[in-house]
Design an enzyme around this catalytic site. Structure first.
Site, PDB file in Angstrom:
ATOM      1  CD  GLU A 126       3.758  -0.131   3.567  1.00 15.85           C
ATOM      2  OE1 GLU A 126       3.658   0.026   4.812  1.00 15.85           O
ATOM      3  OE2 GLU A 126       3.257   0.658   2.749  1.00 15.85           O
ATOM      4  CD  GLU A 238      -0.584   0.278   0.355  1.00 14.26           C
ATOM      5  OE1 GLU A 238      -0.524   1.264   1.131  1.00 14.26           O
ATOM      6  OE2 GLU A 238      -0.523  -0.900   0.749  1.00 14.26           O
TER       7      GLU A 238
END
Length: 316
Positions: A126, A238
């Site tokens: 991220e 995720e």
């Protein structure tokens, strides 16, 4: 079916991979050691109501108290746990140099015992999201742009040449909405072997994001990444639904809703053999997406209890 597009990108050799995300510390900041990781991996493999959770996604290659190779590696070898290795990429070149050094050290120390378990290597997590306006507004912390990540990926491939991990798949993990901004991310898409996707309908408060819409929201997100990925694999690195935390738009955190999300979205991923690392077996900082939100599948304990907080079975 909503997920039919995604299934064509799953290769037979990787089709059975499913697991959890694992931080390098406990929630109080205590550093994990081999026995801790081993306990977690064993509990995941023996969760009541489900089976086949034999994979671990890591965020770093560095053992926090020594600076050497993270002790999750020998724990994975001892338990037969496959690995999506991770290198933290948002702390600057000096820290990344150590990430790469420990990756190479692990490859040379453990050889085929490690190489046979590695399904991929993620350079960063991220990082791009954290430098977007949304990430900055959320105080998400330091990040890195796509150009920097391509540079790091090239460094990793160069460092692994001639090691037992030379042929490992190298990719990057980011949020679904980051990947689909191809005017920015296309050079990164071109450079990776796989795209790791983090997608949480719970947090998508600008949409109708109640639990009733969560499965369709997730697959819409995922398939948007599939559409820009070309021939590259798209892996779910995720996803999950919190069992406690604040209401986010229409999304309510509860054990009942976490169970619904698992049995709808999770079970559709597992049935489709999509590469999946669920968030999460137990919550650990600093990888919890938002403070005060608990995504754990199982309760506290070291090792984690094998009886989950909710039903993990999937109907045929």
């Amino acid at each position: 079916m909503r997920f039919s597009t995604a299934l064509s990108l799953v290769t037979p050799a990787l089709a059975a991979t499913k697991g959890f995300n694992y931080g390098s510390t406990f929630s109080d900041g205590t550093i994990k050691h081999q026995s801790d990781f081993q306990g977690e991996f064993t509990s995941a493999q023996n969760l009541v109501g489900t089976s086949g959770f034999n994979s671990a996604r890591l965020y770093t290659m560095i053992q926090g108290d020594t600076g050497g190779v993270i002790e999750a590696i020998p724990a994975a070898i001892a338990t037969g746990t496959t690995l999506l290795l991770g290198l933290w990429a948002s702390a600057g070149q000096a820290d990344f140099n150590n990430e790469v050094a420990q990756l190479v050290a692990a490859a040379n120390t453990y050889g085929s015992s490690l190489a046979d378990l590695v399904v991929g290597i993620s350079v960063g997590s991220e990082d791009i999201y954290r430098v977007t306006p949304l990430g900055v507004a959320s105080n998400a912390g330091p990040g890195l742009d796509p150009e920097g990540l391509v540079n790091y990926i090239n460094q990793v491939r160069g460092a692994l040449a001639g090691t037992p991990l030379a042929s490992a798949m190298v990719g990057h993990v980011d949020t679904y909405n980051t990947w689909i901004n191809t005017t920015w991310t296309q050079p990164l898409i071109d450079s990776v072997d796989f795209l790791g996707v983090d997608a949480y309908p719970y947090y998508e408060s600008t949409k109708a994001n109640s639990i009733d819409n969560s499965m369709s929201t997730f697959w819409d997100d995922f398939n948007q990444v599939v559409a820009v990925a070309g021939s590259k694999g798209v892996w779910v690195t995720e996803t999950g639904w919190p069992n406690q935390g604040p209401t986010s738009g229409q999304a309510v955190a509860s054990i009942a809703n976490a169970e619904t999300y698992w049995q709808q979205t999770g079970c559709s991923l597992f049935a489709g053999n999509v590469m999946t690392w669920w968030f999460t077996l137990q919550d650990q900082q600093p990888v919890v997406p938002s403070s005060g939100v608990v995504f754990a599948v199982t309760g506290p304990g070291n090792p984690p209890p094998t009886t989950p907080l909710y039903d993990l079975s999937c109907s045929a």
